[in-house]
Structure formats: structure tokens, C-alpha cells
Design a protein around this motif. Structure first.
Motif, PDB file in Angstrom:
ATOM      1  N   PHE A 472      21.512   9.717 -32.030  1.00 36.77           N
ATOM      2  CA  PHE A 472      21.278   9.058 -33.319  1.00 36.77           C
ATOM      3  C   PHE A 472      21.560  10.018 -34.484  1.00 36.77           C
ATOM      4  CE2 PHE A 472      17.928   6.108 -31.199  1.00 36.77           C
ATOM      5  CZ  PHE A 472      18.958   5.330 -30.682  1.00 36.77           C
ATOM      6  N   ALA A 473      21.141  11.275 -34.320  1.00 37.52           N
ATOM      7  CA  ALA A 473      21.385  12.268 -35.373  1.00 37.52           C
ATOM      8  C   ALA A 473      22.882  12.496 -35.556  1.00 37.52           C
ATOM      9  CB  ALA A 473      20.684  13.577 -35.018  1.00 37.52           C
ATOM     10  N   PHE A 474      23.580  12.617 -34.424  1.00 40.08           N
ATOM     11  CA  PHE A 474      25.033  12.811 -34.484  1.00 40.08           C
ATOM     12  C   PHE A 474      25.717  11.610 -35.150  1.00 40.08           C
ATOM     13  CE2 PHE A 474      29.176  11.979 -32.460  1.00 40.08           C
ATOM     14  CZ  PHE A 474      29.882  13.100 -32.894  1.00 40.08           C
ATOM     15  N   LEU A 475      25.350  10.401 -34.742  1.00 46.58           N
ATOM     16  CA  LEU A 475      25.962   9.188 -35.304  1.00 46.58           C
ATOM     17  C   LEU A 475      25.612   9.018 -36.783  1.00 46.58           C
ATOM     18  CD1 LEU A 475      25.460   6.648 -32.365  1.00 46.58           C
ATOM     19  CD2 LEU A 475      27.580   7.768 -33.095  1.00 46.58           C
ATOM     20  N   ALA A 476      24.419   9.444 -37.163  1.00 44.92           N
ATOM     21  CA  ALA A 476      24.036   9.366 -38.577  1.00 44.92           C
ATOM     22  C   ALA A 476      24.953  10.247 -39.432  1.00 44.92           C
ATOM     23  CB  ALA A 476      22.579   9.789 -38.754  1.00 44.92           C
ATOM     24  N   THR A 499      25.387   1.387 -43.742  1.00 41.99           N
ATOM     25  CA  THR A 499      24.310   0.713 -43.009  1.00 41.99           C
ATOM     26  C   THR A 499      23.994   1.432 -41.705  1.00 41.99           C
ATOM     27  OG1 THR A 499      24.930  -1.427 -43.954  1.00 41.99           O
ATOM     28  CG2 THR A 499      23.604  -1.461 -41.942  1.00 41.99           C
ATOM     29  N   THR A 500      25.035   1.788 -40.935  1.00 39.45           N
ATOM     30  CA  THR A 500      24.770   2.478 -39.659  1.00 39.45           C
ATOM     31  C   THR A 500      24.107   3.833 -39.879  1.00 39.45           C
ATOM     32  OG1 THR A 500      27.035   3.359 -39.661  1.00 39.45           O
ATOM     33  CG2 THR A 500      26.651   1.319 -38.437  1.00 39.45           C
ATOM     34  N   SER A 501      24.530   4.553 -40.915  1.00 37.01           N
ATOM     35  CA  SER A 501      23.921   5.871 -41.169  1.00 37.01           C
ATOM     36  C   SER A 501      22.449   5.724 -41.534  1.00 37.01           C
ATOM     37  CB  SER A 501      24.678   6.604 -42.275  1.00 37.01           C
ATOM     38  OG  SER A 501      24.578   5.917 -43.512  1.00 37.01           O
ATOM     39  N   ILE A 502      22.118   4.714 -42.370  1.00 38.89           N
ATOM     40  CA  ILE A 502      20.720   4.502 -42.767  1.00 38.89           C
ATOM     41  C   ILE A 502      19.867   4.121 -41.558  1.00 38.89           C
ATOM     42  CG2 ILE A 502      19.198   2.956 -44.064  1.00 38.89           C
ATOM     43  CD1 ILE A 502      21.296   2.969 -46.278  1.00 38.89           C
ATOM     44  N   PHE A 504      20.393   4.784 -38.363  1.00 39.25           N
ATOM     45  CA  PHE A 504      20.215   5.909 -37.445  1.00 39.25           C
ATOM     46  C   PHE A 504      19.266   6.955 -38.027  1.00 39.25           C
ATOM     47  CE2 PHE A 504      24.598   4.671 -35.829  1.00 39.25           C
ATOM     48  CZ  PHE A 504      24.072   3.978 -34.737  1.00 39.25           C
ATOM     49  N   ILE A 505      19.321   7.158 -39.340  1.00 41.00           N
ATOM     50  CA  ILE A 505      18.401   8.118 -39.976  1.00 41.00           C
ATOM     51  C   ILE A 505      16.964   7.633 -39.852  1.00 41.00           C
ATOM     52  CG2 ILE A 505      17.657   9.067 -42.196  1.00 41.00           C
ATOM     53  CD1 ILE A 505      20.669   9.157 -42.971  1.00 41.00           C
ATOM     54  N   ASN A 510      11.347   6.410 -37.517  1.00 47.84           N
ATOM     55  CA  ASN A 510      10.571   5.278 -37.005  1.00 47.84           C
ATOM     56  C   ASN A 510      11.242   4.744 -35.741  1.00 47.84           C
ATOM     57  OD1 ASN A 510       9.164   2.949 -36.534  1.00 47.84           O
ATOM     58  ND2 ASN A 510       9.656   1.956 -38.484  1.00 47.84           N
ATOM     59  N   PRO A 511      10.631   4.850 -34.598  1.00 48.86           N
ATOM     60  CA  PRO A 511      11.257   4.418 -33.342  1.00 48.86           C
ATOM     61  C   PRO A 511      11.623   2.936 -33.313  1.00 48.86           C
ATOM     62  CG  PRO A 511       9.313   5.777 -32.926  1.00 48.86           C
ATOM     63  CD  PRO A 511       9.309   5.465 -34.393  1.00 48.86           C
ATOM     64  N   ASP A 512      10.917   2.121 -34.130  1.00 44.89           N
ATOM     65  CA  ASP A 512      11.215   0.682 -34.145  1.00 44.89           C
ATOM     66  C   ASP A 512      12.459   0.436 -35.007  1.00 44.89           C
ATOM     67  OD1 ASP A 512      11.286  -2.028 -34.045  1.00 44.89           O
ATOM     68  OD2 ASP A 512       9.243  -2.352 -34.755  1.00 44.89           O
ATOM     69  N   ALA A 513      13.618   0.616 -34.428  1.00 44.12           N
ATOM     70  CA  ALA A 513      14.875   0.500 -35.171  1.00 44.12           C
ATOM     71  C   ALA A 513      15.126  -0.915 -35.675  1.00 44.12           C
ATOM     72  CB  ALA A 513      16.036   0.936 -34.287  1.00 44.12           C
ATOM     73  N   PHE A 514      14.693  -1.910 -34.886  1.00 39.65           N
ATOM     74  CA  PHE A 514      14.975  -3.298 -35.271  1.00 39.65           C
ATOM     75  C   PHE A 514      14.191  -3.718 -36.509  1.00 39.65           C
ATOM     76  CE2 PHE A 514      16.272  -3.123 -30.841  1.00 39.65           C
ATOM     77  CZ  PHE A 514      17.535  -3.692 -30.940  1.00 39.65           C
ATOM     78  N   GLU A 515      13.058  -3.082 -36.725  1.00 43.03           N
ATOM     79  CA  GLU A 515      12.319  -3.344 -37.959  1.00 43.03           C
ATOM     80  C   GLU A 515      13.117  -2.818 -39.149  1.00 43.03           C
ATOM     81  OE1 GLU A 515       7.957  -2.376 -40.017  1.00 43.03           O
ATOM     82  OE2 GLU A 515       8.546  -1.408 -38.146  1.00 43.03           O
ATOM     83  N   VAL A 516      13.706  -1.638 -38.982  1.00 48.97           N
ATOM     84  CA  VAL A 516      14.539  -1.057 -40.037  1.00 48.97           C
ATOM     85  C   VAL A 516      15.735  -1.960 -40.321  1.00 48.97           C
ATOM     86  CG1 VAL A 516      15.991   0.904 -40.672  1.00 48.97           C
ATOM     87  CG2 VAL A 516      13.853   1.284 -39.442  1.00 48.97           C
TER      88      VAL A 516
END
Length: 749
Positions: A472-476, A499-502, A504-505, A510-516
Motif C-alpha cells: 500500500f505504501a509503495f502504491l501510494a 483517488t488511489t493515492s489517497i 492507499f495512504i 485506517n485498516p477499514d479501506a472501504f470506509e475511506v
């Protein structure tokens, strides 16, 4: 196919946009890594924010302009962050402070493109102030670290400026070569009637706008630095290529009247024209080859022998005269002869560029005269009076500033009332989307929504199949780099990576990515709806309200251009003034083309008199081309004596343009021209041509195959072209006046 995609990828990786995005990403990520290592992430995060806020103002230009822009952006970001953070707990202070800052910062956009980017940095600072609220002394400390981030980026920008500048010049020059090649190719298609004429002309208008913008960027890049100390050998060569490209564009534009006449005269005999058009396409292809060689940093392929094609054209002219016979073939032969001369001039220009590629050109005087060079740079006026002049609802920037202020206050109110988790995302969407014009706001809204939905979908899939935080850090980081690479050129693609960078950051936090992802999509939709609604309902700026002023500027620029053509023809001096007038005329015509394109994309209810405005745009384009044709020919074929008939016709053309301007300004039309005198002047020019024809006919009466004397042929060409062009210019300028009179009559009704 795979090879082409691979080459496009390589070109992208070598582009200045990608290099700059790497520099900015490095500037953002390094403080974060240090912050994590020393357990001071909150402070070092402010440094990264400082880099992000100030890097936007770093656009192509001189080192001085870039540095000043970064410093001003840093100052505004720091002061804005401190102000908003201090008053944030008190809504009674926050609302007026936000209002003043949003309006004031957005209003400085009146000072041009760089100022608009500095303004954007300030607005982003307002938005991000809500993302990381601070209290007490932490507010000043946060401001200090944002300032450090600004200076950190200034340091990076200064170090990489030479490399970035070199890549930028190469990119813009290669683009200019490609655009000019495309322009020549479309001209050739117009000559032989390949494709729909209206579609080709529309494409030509849009292309000219693009070329004008590229020319302006290159002037800024090539002429602003090292004016006092002179140019390096590298920049001297680049400047020489640029100068030749401007002349090539003028030569290309100088032939539309001839092309239309060729199309009609040789409609049933296209085989006589084909060798000339093939030569045009060869010239276009050669410019494309140069563009690719420059972009890929390769050697230019073998030199093309244009002499073979020229000889074929010469042979075709002779065949045409033999087949048709004189005197019937004379007009067509002269037309083809003028076309061939134009192509030979283009070959000379292209040959000069080739000599630069082969390191054979060594013009030491190119670029030395700094005072002359500075005249060609469009200088931005930073007078404070500009602020007061635009402090009126007639100003699109003032209306935009008011709209933006209301939209952001509304978004903040909605976020507060409904306790939305990330209100600043809505504010960020509004800042990014809203533009002074309806069309641009509409386009940005669509691109933002599409990009967010696509980016959210991609991020969701990746999060579903993998939970590796290092990934995730790399993709961000990769997403941020790509987002910054596309931000100026392709906003839809940039939105995907933003959008993808935000996501992944935030997934790292916050582990709940779908909430983000959910909040990101919802907030983007709310922000886009508010931005588009405000742009449509709150004092919208319609192009129909300002396009008359754009037409006025075009007519005035054309009058100046015509005056400089006349002056040079009389005095055989003032070439710099001629080129400056030409530059202004080209730029204003490009602005009119762009304005009409925006008008055509607005709601039908706001497209007032679009048919007549389209006609005005088209006729002005033809007028500019005809003047370029006359000016180019007169500069290269100086007459010993300027006839009174020529002067009278020039005055007639100028009067038509002057009266068109007066009509737009709703002033009484002054001056008049005697139709009888005008007809007599045209007749005298035609008689000069006929007298030369008579001399040639007498020669042929004694000997049918006698070759024409080169001097007589040149005089025939010159007299025919000048006579035709003068008639054509009178007709075009008269048509402009008539259409504008008709438009004004409709407006009165």
C-alpha cells in the motif's frame, strides 16, 4: 504495436512532467520517512504539506520567476494556515475569515497563469488547515514547518532547474514540430479537397490555438534567462529551430487563398496538383521525423533529397503548359509556380533546422540581442491598478471569486450540520473543480467524478486481494507520482491516481479501506454537485458576454499587422516590429478560436448568434491568412517603387476593419472610400499584369517555344499575386464589416 507502446512509455518516463513529479514526490516522502524514523511524524508531515502546497506554482519559466512564485506560494500557505487554524474553533470568526481569505486569494488570479497557480496553493492551504487542526503554540510551529517545506522545495527546484528546463524545451520544441507538421498536412488536404472542408478548418483553428500556446511557452523558456550574458550553444540552436518554426507556420498560413483557388481551378485536373501536394506531405513528414528524433534523443534519419520532388513539380508545370497551351494555361501555371516557390521557401527553413540537427549551423548572433528578444515575451503586468479595474461584476475573475467563496462556505456548513467525517474533501473537490468559465467547470466536474469512481474501483480490487501495508505504501507513492505527472495535461487520468493515492495512504492509517473509499466517493459527488451548481446558478460567466471584446482585440491586432506590412513594403525596414505585430495577430486569433470553442460547448440557451460569430471567426482566420500571404511575399520580393494604387487599396482594407471596430463599439463610422476609385485602383493593378502578359505574348508570337526570361516570370508572378491578394483582402475585410453590422443589428432587435 508493442514497440509503439514501449516507445510512448519511454517518452513519458523521459518527459519533464514525470521528472517534476518525481522531484515533488521525493520532496514529500523524504520528510515523512525522517519523521517516522525520529518519531516526529506530525511536524515532518507539515514539511511535506509545505512541499505539496508550493510545488504547484513551479511551472515552466525562468529561474527567477519560478523562485519568486514558490516563495509567494509559501508565504500565502503559511499565513493562511495560521489564520484558519487560529479561528477554526470559533464559527463567528471562522466564517468571515474564510470568506475574506477565499475571495482575496482567488482574486489574485487576475495576474495570469502563474498567479492562478499560487492562488490555487493558497486555497489548498485553507482546505488542508481543516485536515490537521492544531491549538496554541502548535499552530505557529505547524506554520514554521510548512515554511520549511516551501524552502525545501525551493532548494530542490533550484538544483533540478537546468535538467528540468532542458527537458521542457525539448518537449515543447518536439511538440511544436509535430503540431506544425500537422498544420502543413491539413493545409495540403484542404488544397486537394480530401476530407470535409469544414471539419478540416475546425481542426485547423483548434490546432492554431495549441501552436500559439506552445510558442508562448517556448518564448518564456528560451528568451527569459541569460539575456545579459548571452545564450549557450545549446540554447542558441534551440532558439534557431524555434525561429524557423514560426516562419514555417506563417508560410503555411500564407497560402489558403491560393489553395482554395487551386482546388477550384484544378478540380477536374487533380493530377497536375498531386506532385506539389506530395511535396507538402513530405515536408510535413520530415518535421515529424525531427520531432521524434528530438523527443527520443536520437540522430535524425538520412537527409531527404527534395530536389527530385522539386524537379518533378517543375516538369509538371511545363507539362501543364504544353497540354493546355498558352495563354489559357498562364493563370494555372503562375498559381503552381507560386505554390512551388512557397514550398522551396519551406524547404530552406526545414534545411536550416536539419543543419542544427547535424551540427552544421553556427549562427553566433542568434539570441544575443536581449532587448529585441524580450519584446517577444508576453510580459505579465503586476500593477495594483489591475485589482481595482477587475473589482467589478463585469470581471469574470471577481464573479468566480464570489462564486467560489459562497460554494465553499455552503460546503463547510453542510459538512458541519451533518457531521460529515471529512468535510475538507468536499472543500478540496470544489477548489479543484471550479473555474471562472462554465465550460471548464463542467469538464472538470465530469473528469473528477469519472476519475474518482475509476480510482475507487481500482483501489477496492487491490485492497480485496491484498492486505500488505508495504505494498500500500509503495502504491501510494507510485499513484502520487503519476497523479502529479498528469495533473496539468490530463485531469481525468490524474483524478484516478489522486483517488488511489489517497485510499492507499488512509489504508495505512485506517485498516477499514472501504470506509475511506465510501467517504471519498460520497464527498466527491457532493463537492462536484455544489461546484457545478454554483457555476451554473451564481453569476455564470457565459462566453457570449465577452466574445465581442475578443473579436475587437483580433480586429485591432489585424490592423496593426496590416500597418506593419505596409510600413515594411514602403521602408524595407522594421522587421522586428513586423514580427511583433504578426505574433500579436496570431495570438489574438488563437484566443478567438478558443473562445468560440468554449461558446459552442455552453448550453444552447446561452449560444446567442453562434452562427454569425462562427462566420466572424472563420472570416477573420481567412483575413489573417491572406495578410500573412501578402506580408511573406512582400518581405521576400521588395519592389523598387510602391504604387499609389497599392496604397489606396491598403487604406480601403484598413478602413473596413476600422469601421467594423467602430460598429462593435457602437460608435459612428468615420471615413469613406470611393467605389469608383477603388475599382480604378484594381483595374490599374490588373493592367500592369496584362501589360506583362502582352510582352510575353509578343515573344511567343515570334517563337512559340521561347523560354520565358526569369525576371519577366518573377514580375508576372509578383503582379498576379499582389493583384489577387489585394482584391481578396478588400473582399474579406468588407465581409467582416458586413457580418459585424448584421450581428449588431440583431443585438439591437
Amino acid at each position: 504495436m508493442i514497440k509503439n507502446y514501449y516507445q510512448q512509455l519511454l517518452n513519458f518516463l523521459k518527459s519533464p512532467d514525470f521528472l517534476k513529479s518525481i522531484i515533488v514526490t521525493f520532496g514529500i516522502v523524504l520528510p515523512l520517512i525522517i519523521g517516522i524514523q525520529i518519531d516526529q511524524i506530525s511536524y515532518l508531515l507539515s514539511v511535506s504539506i509545505g512541499v505539496f502546497l508550493t510545488s504547484g506554482s513551479d511551472v515552466p519559466g525562468s529561474r527567477k520567476h519560478k523562485s519568486i512564485g514558490i516563495l509567494i506560494a509559501t508565504l500565502i500557505a503559511v499565513l493562511t494556515t495560521i489564520a484558519i487554524t487560529y479561528v477554526a474553533p470559533n464559527p463567528y470568526l471562522l466564517v468571515p475569515t474564510m470568506s475574506l481569505l477565499i475571495f482575496g486569494i482567488s482574486f489574485i488570479s487576475v495576474y495570469g497563469f502563474r498567479a492562478s497557480l499560487i492562488s490555487f496553493s493558497g486555497l489548498l492551504a485553507i482546505v488542508l488547515s481543516f485536515a490537521h487542526p492544531q491549538v496554541g503554540q502548535e499552530i505557529l510551529i505547524q506554520g514554521l514547518f510548512i515554511a520549511i517545506g516551501g524552502f525545501w522545495y525551493l532548494f530542490l527546484s533550484a538544483i533540478f532547474h537546468p535538467l528540468l528546463q532542458k527537458r521542457q524545451i525539448n518537449k515543447e520544441l518536439s511538440s511544436c514540430l509535430q503540431f506544425t507538421a500537422q498544420y502543413i498536412r491539413i493545409r495540403g488536404n484542404l488544397a486537394i479537397g480530401e476530407g470535409k472542408a469544414e471539419e478540416l478548418k475546425k481542426e485547423l483553428f483548434e490546432l492554431q490555438t495549441t501552436i500559439n500556446a506552445t510558442h508562448e511557452t517556448l518564448r518564456e523558456l528560451l528568451l527569459t534567462e541569460r539575456q545579459s550574458s548571452g545564450f549557450s550553444n545549446y540554447k542558441r540552436k534551440q532558439l534557431l529551430i524555434f525561429i524557423e518554426l514560426i516562419d514555417i507556420l506563417e508560410l503555411s498560413m500564407a497560402n489558403p487563398a491560393n489553395y482554395e483557388k487551386i482546388n477550384s481551378l484544378f478540380l477536374e485536373k487533380p493530377h497536375y496538383v498531386r506532385p506539389f501536394i506530395d511535396l507538402v506531405f513530405q515536408l510535413s513528414d520530415r518535421l515529424d521525423q525531427m520531432a521524434i528524433a528530438m523527443l527520443e534523443n536520437k540522430k535524425l534519419s538520412h537527409k531527404i533529397d527534395f530536389n527530385i520532388l522539386i524537379q518533378l513539380c517543375e516538369k509538371t508545370i511545363q507539362t501543364y503548359k504544353n497540354d493546355i497551351g498558352l495563354p489559357e494555361a498562364r493563370e494555372g501555371a503562375l498559381l503552381l509556380r507560386n505554390l512551388l516557390e512557397y514550398e522551396e521557401n519551406q524547404i530552406q527553413k526545414i534545411d536550416s533546422i536539419e543543419r542544427v540537427f547535424y551540427d552544421l549551423e553556427n549562427r553566433k548572433n542568434i539570441g544575443i540581442r536581449s532587448k529585441e528578444g524580450k519584446q517577444f515575451i508576453t510580459q505579465q503586468d503586476y500593477d495594483l491598478n489591475i485589482l481595482s479595474e477587475n473589482f467589478s461584476f463585469k470581471s469574470p475573475i471577481l464573479k468566480h471569486s464570489a462564486r467560489l467563496t459562497i460554494a465553499m462556505l455552503l460546503a463547510y456548513t453542510i459538512g458541519t450540520l451533518f457531521s460529515l467525517q471529512n468535510t475538507y474533501w468536499i472543500l478540496l473537490t470544489i477548489v479543484v473543480i471550479m473555474r471562472p468559465g462554465y465550460t471548464l467547470t463542467k469538464e472538470r466536474s465530469k473528469h473528477r467524478l469519472y476519475g474518482t469512481l475509476i480510482g475507487a474501483s481500482i483501489a477496492s480490487i487491490i485492497v480485496l486481494i491484498n492486505q500488505n501495508t508495504y505494498l500500500f505504501a509503495f502504491l501510494a507513492i507510485v499513484s502520487l507520482t503519476l497523479a502529479l505527472s498528469f495533473i496539468q495535461k490530463n485531469y481525468k487520468t490524474a483524478s484516478v491516481f489522486i483517488t488511489t493515492s489517497i485510499v492507499f495512504i488512509y489504508t495505512l492509517i485506517n485498516p477499514d479501506a472501504f470506509e475511506v473509499i465510501q467517504y471519498r466517493v460520497v464527498d466527491t459527488i457532493i463537492g462536484a454537485a455544489i461546484a457545478f451548481g454554483a457555476g451554473t446558478l451564481l453569476w455564470p460567466t457565459w462566453e457570449s458576454e465577452s466574445i465581442q471584446n475578443t473579436i475587437l482585440k483580433v480586429l485591432r491586432a489585424n490592423r496593426k499587422y496590416l500597418a506593419q506590412i505596409d510600413r515594411y513594403y514602403h521602408e524595407n525596414s522594421g522587421l522586428t516590429d513586423y514580427k511583433l505585430a504578426r505574433k500579436e495577430a496570431f495570438l489574438e486569433m488563437g484566443n478567438l478560436n478558443a473562445a468560440f470553442q468554449r461558446l459552442s460547448q455552453e448550453p444552447k440557451s446561452q449560444q446567442h448568434h453562434v452562427g454569425k460569430i462562427n462566420e466572424i471567426v472563420s472570416i477573420n482566420q481567412t483575413l489573417l491568412a491572406a495578410m500573412a500571404s501578402l506580408g511573406t511575399y512582400l518581405i521576400n520580393h521588395k519592389e523598387n517603387e510602391v504604387s499609389k494604387d497599392f496604397e489606396f487599396i491598403i487604406k480601403t482594407i484598413d478602413l473596413n476593419l476600422k469601421q467594423a471596430i467602430q460598429r462593435l463599439l457602437k460608435k459612428d463610422q468615420t471615413g469613406s472610400i470611393s467605389e469608383d476609385e477603388l475599382e480604378l485602383a484594381h483595374q490599374h493593378l490588373e493592367e500592369r499584369f496584362e501589360s506583362l502578359v502582352s510582352i510575353r505574348n509578343q515573344e511567343l508570337a515570334f517563337k512559340k517555344t521561347k523560354p520565358i526570361d526569369p525576371q519577366l516570370r518573377k514580375r508576372l508572378q509578383s503582379t498576379r499575386l499582389i493583384s489577387d491578394q489585394m482584391k481578396w483582402l478588400v473582399t474579406i475585410s468588407g465581409n467582416i464589416k458586413k457580418v459585424i453590422e448584421s450581428l449588431e443589428s440583431d443585438l439591437v432587435k
